[in-house]
Design a protein around this motif. Sequence first.
Motif, mmCIF file in Angstrom:
data_model
loop_
_atom_site.group_PDB
_atom_site.id
_atom_site.type_symbol
_atom_site.label_atom_id
_atom_site.label_comp_id
_atom_site.label_asym_id
_atom_site.label_seq_id
_atom_site.Cartn_x
_atom_site.Cartn_y
_atom_site.Cartn_z
ATOM 1 N N GLN A 52 0.659 -1.246 0.024
ATOM 2 C CA GLN A 52 0.045 -0.129 0.074
ATOM 3 C C GLN A 52 0.977 1.315 -0.108
ATOM 4 O O GLN A 52 0.509 2.425 -0.748
ATOM 5 C CB GLN A 52 -0.987 -0.004 1.190
ATOM 6 N N ARG A 53 2.085 1.160 0.733
ATOM 7 C CA ARG A 53 2.682 2.492 0.967
ATOM 8 C C ARG A 53 3.501 2.703 -0.387
ATOM 9 O O ARG A 53 3.625 3.622 -1.067
ATOM 10 C CB ARG A 53 3.865 2.312 1.904
ATOM 11 N N ARG A 54 3.969 1.542 -1.135
ATOM 12 C CA ARG A 54 4.594 1.655 -2.280
ATOM 13 C C ARG A 54 3.701 2.082 -3.447
ATOM 14 O O ARG A 54 3.997 2.923 -4.237
ATOM 15 C CB ARG A 54 5.215 0.084 -2.811
ATOM 16 N N ALA A 60 2.134 9.467 -5.849
ATOM 17 C CA ALA A 60 2.389 10.793 -5.388
ATOM 18 C C ALA A 60 3.729 11.414 -5.996
ATOM 19 O O ALA A 60 4.082 12.435 -5.866
ATOM 20 C CB ALA A 60 2.636 10.867 -3.958
ATOM 21 N N LEU A 61 4.724 10.434 -6.298
ATOM 22 C CA LEU A 61 5.920 10.767 -6.673
ATOM 23 C C LEU A 61 6.327 10.730 -8.098
ATOM 24 O O LEU A 61 5.561 9.799 -8.773
ATOM 25 C CB LEU A 61 7.066 10.185 -6.223
ATOM 26 N N THR A 62 7.131 11.573 -8.785
ATOM 27 C CA THR A 62 7.437 11.315 -10.375
ATOM 28 C C THR A 62 8.386 10.259 -10.398
ATOM 29 O O THR A 62 9.129 9.763 -9.525
ATOM 30 C CB THR A 62 8.121 12.673 -10.837
ATOM 31 N N PRO A 63 8.525 9.648 -11.696
ATOM 32 C CA PRO A 63 9.573 8.836 -12.141
ATOM 33 C C PRO A 63 11.116 9.178 -11.337
ATOM 34 O O PRO A 63 11.739 8.174 -10.766
ATOM 35 C CB PRO A 63 9.531 8.328 -13.292
ATOM 36 N N MET A 90 1.218 12.549 3.997
ATOM 37 C CA MET A 90 0.549 13.901 3.092
ATOM 38 C C MET A 90 -0.462 13.581 2.085
ATOM 39 O O MET A 90 -1.528 13.990 1.986
ATOM 40 C CB MET A 90 1.802 14.518 2.576
ATOM 41 N N ALA A 91 -0.060 12.502 1.592
ATOM 42 C CA ALA A 91 -1.018 11.925 0.298
ATOM 43 C C ALA A 91 -2.333 11.544 0.817
ATOM 44 O O ALA A 91 -3.302 11.512 0.396
ATOM 45 C CB ALA A 91 -0.119 10.672 -0.303
ATOM 46 N N MET A 92 -2.358 10.766 1.917
ATOM 47 C CA MET A 92 -3.338 9.933 2.672
ATOM 48 C C MET A 92 -4.464 11.181 3.198
ATOM 49 O O MET A 92 -5.655 10.950 3.394
ATOM 50 C CB MET A 92 -3.185 9.158 3.504
#
Length: 151
Positions: A52-54, A60-63, A90-92
């Motif tokens: 889930q974190r991955r 949330a992140l760019t490559p 922050m994302a959640m």
Amino acid sequence: MDSNVRPDEIPDGFSAADPTGMGGGAPGGGGGGGPGGGGGDQAQQAAAKAEQRRSVLEQALTPEAIARLGTLKLVKPEKASAVEALIANMAMSGKLSAKINEGKLIEMLEGIAAKAFNQSKGAGSGTINIQRKRYAFDSDDDDDDNDDDLY
């Protein structure tokens, strides 16, 4: 493959525990990990949480930021996990309006490093403080503007 092995068929130095943890030959449930065989559930929960974190980090992140975070994880895993936790929170909580690029990730890392430095500086660890003794008869404290002493 037959997982039901009689105890007299097991060679010396081996046990009847199932290495896959799927049950079978070991008495007591075969789950392993602790009393009652509950270790498999904990491992599955940990794997699900990591997955889930991955997935949250991928969203949330760019490559480029993901690659930077992977490199950081090799060198400083504790700092990488702190940044991952921060980004996931922050994302959640909905505080991210756009994907975090590599520059923003570097800013976050610098902020975490500055916060850790300030905390360690406040605790007094890692700094050297030199205090010189002051004597009442120290000639440096006197008024040395008197040029008459030079002639």
